[in-house]
Design an enzyme around this catalytic site. Structure first.
Site, mmCIF file in Angstrom:
data_model
loop_
_atom_site.group_PDB
_atom_site.id
_atom_site.type_symbol
_atom_site.label_atom_id
_atom_site.label_comp_id
_atom_site.label_asym_id
_atom_site.label_seq_id
_atom_site.Cartn_x
_atom_site.Cartn_y
_atom_site.Cartn_z
ATOM 1 N N ASP A 101 51.063 32.026 29.422
ATOM 2 C CA ASP A 101 50.592 32.197 30.801
ATOM 3 C C ASP A 101 50.411 33.677 31.107
ATOM 4 O O ASP A 101 51.001 34.541 30.440
ATOM 5 C CB ASP A 101 51.616 31.633 31.798
ATOM 6 C CG ASP A 101 51.782 30.139 31.651
ATOM 7 O OD1 ASP A 101 50.876 29.481 31.119
ATOM 8 O OD2 ASP A 101 52.846 29.633 32.075
HETATM 9 N N1 URA Z 1 55.640 27.536 28.735
HETATM 10 C C1 URA Z 1 55.266 28.038 29.942
HETATM 11 O O1 URA Z 1 55.615 27.522 30.983
HETATM 12 N N2 URA Z 1 54.507 29.147 29.936
HETATM 13 C C2 URA Z 1 54.112 29.781 28.831
HETATM 14 O O2 URA Z 1 53.427 30.797 28.898
HETATM 15 C C3 URA Z 1 54.517 29.250 27.587
HETATM 16 C C4 URA Z 1 55.283 28.117 27.567
#
Ligand code: URA
Length: 254
Positions: A101
């Protein structure tokens, strides 16, 4: 070696894309247009051209990148910085393995090897990914058991596969505010906080955040620290990358 593989490994594009180039007649082998992606070529002696330019075989590449928060895992974006903006070399044909993310930091791999991506990403291959988190909330023994056995995410539609949870610290915000790597949260001094490591073998969108939310915790910091037995090289500064060694690639698959 197959013609499409050769082109994908030569920074022309991903396998799927180079197949379309071949079918469109944009590729020549020893001066002849070839429209069959599976044709066998000799990468040492055949002359391969794409758009009438000789193609130099780059071979497979594998990079470890320490993703900073604030950039998105995509090739292009009109608004935000992307992970590719941190690379100072020609990355054509190279792609990120999975996604983090925008606000997640840590270990992100890049390659031009589609088979490698498949092996790292597909849940059936059971390559663990471990994330370090800070979250608002607390986790009871029952919550830990739920995370380990599987929780429902995605409006109750997806049951997560077994995971592993290790708690690092828990208490109230004011006890740890110096170590929580986010800007100060207003009026949160007595708010319960928890940090720990969650290991999963799948890659559903926002999976860690959604799993922790399912047991009442709100993630405020997230960093991927390992894939298989490959740890993020902490000497690699945020926004930097380097080649993976052969031994490191092996560690991913144990
Ligand atoms: N899980 C999440 O919530 N975000 C990420 O970036 C990776 C795994």
């Amino acid at each position: 070696m197959r013609l499409d593989k050769f082109l994908a490994e030569s920074a022309i594009g991903r396998r799927k894309i180079v197949r379309t180039y071949i079918k469109k007649g944009l590729v020549k082998v020893n001066g002849n247009v070839i429209t069959e992606p599976a044709v066998d070529i000799n990468e040492h002696s055949d002359i391969i051209e794409y758009l009438n330019e000789k193609v130099i075989h780059k071979g497979k590449v594998y990079y470890m990148f320490n993703k900073p928060a604030g950039c998105i895992t995509a090739t292009k974006d009109n608004v935000h910085k992307t992970v590719f903006d941190y690379f100072d070399k020609n990355m054509s044909g190279v792609f990120h393995v999975g996604r983090l993310d925008k606000d997640t930091e840590g270990l992100l791999l890049f390659t031009n090897d589609g088979e490698f991506e498949h092996k790292v990403m597909y849940p059936e291959k059971h390559v663990d990914k471990t994330y370090f988190f800070w979250a608002l909330g607390c986790l009871s023994e029952e919550n830990k058991r739920q995370l380990e056995e599987g929780v429902y995410i995605g409006q109750g539609k997806i049951l997560t596969k077994p995971a592993k949870i290790d708690i690092y610290k828990s208490g109230v915000y004011k006890e740890f505010k110096d170590e929580i790597p986010i800007d100060d949260l207003e009026n949160k001094d007595c708010q319960p906080v928890i940090s720990g490591y969650l290991t999963i073998s799948e890659g559903q969108k926002h999976q860690v955040k959604r799993m922790l939310k399912a047991v009442g915790c709100y993630v405020i910091y997230l960093k991927r620290i390992s894939i298989g037995d490959l740890m993020l090289d902490e000497s690699l500064e945020k926004g930097n990358y380097r080649n993976l060694t052969e031994a490191e690639i092996k560690k991913i698959f144990k």
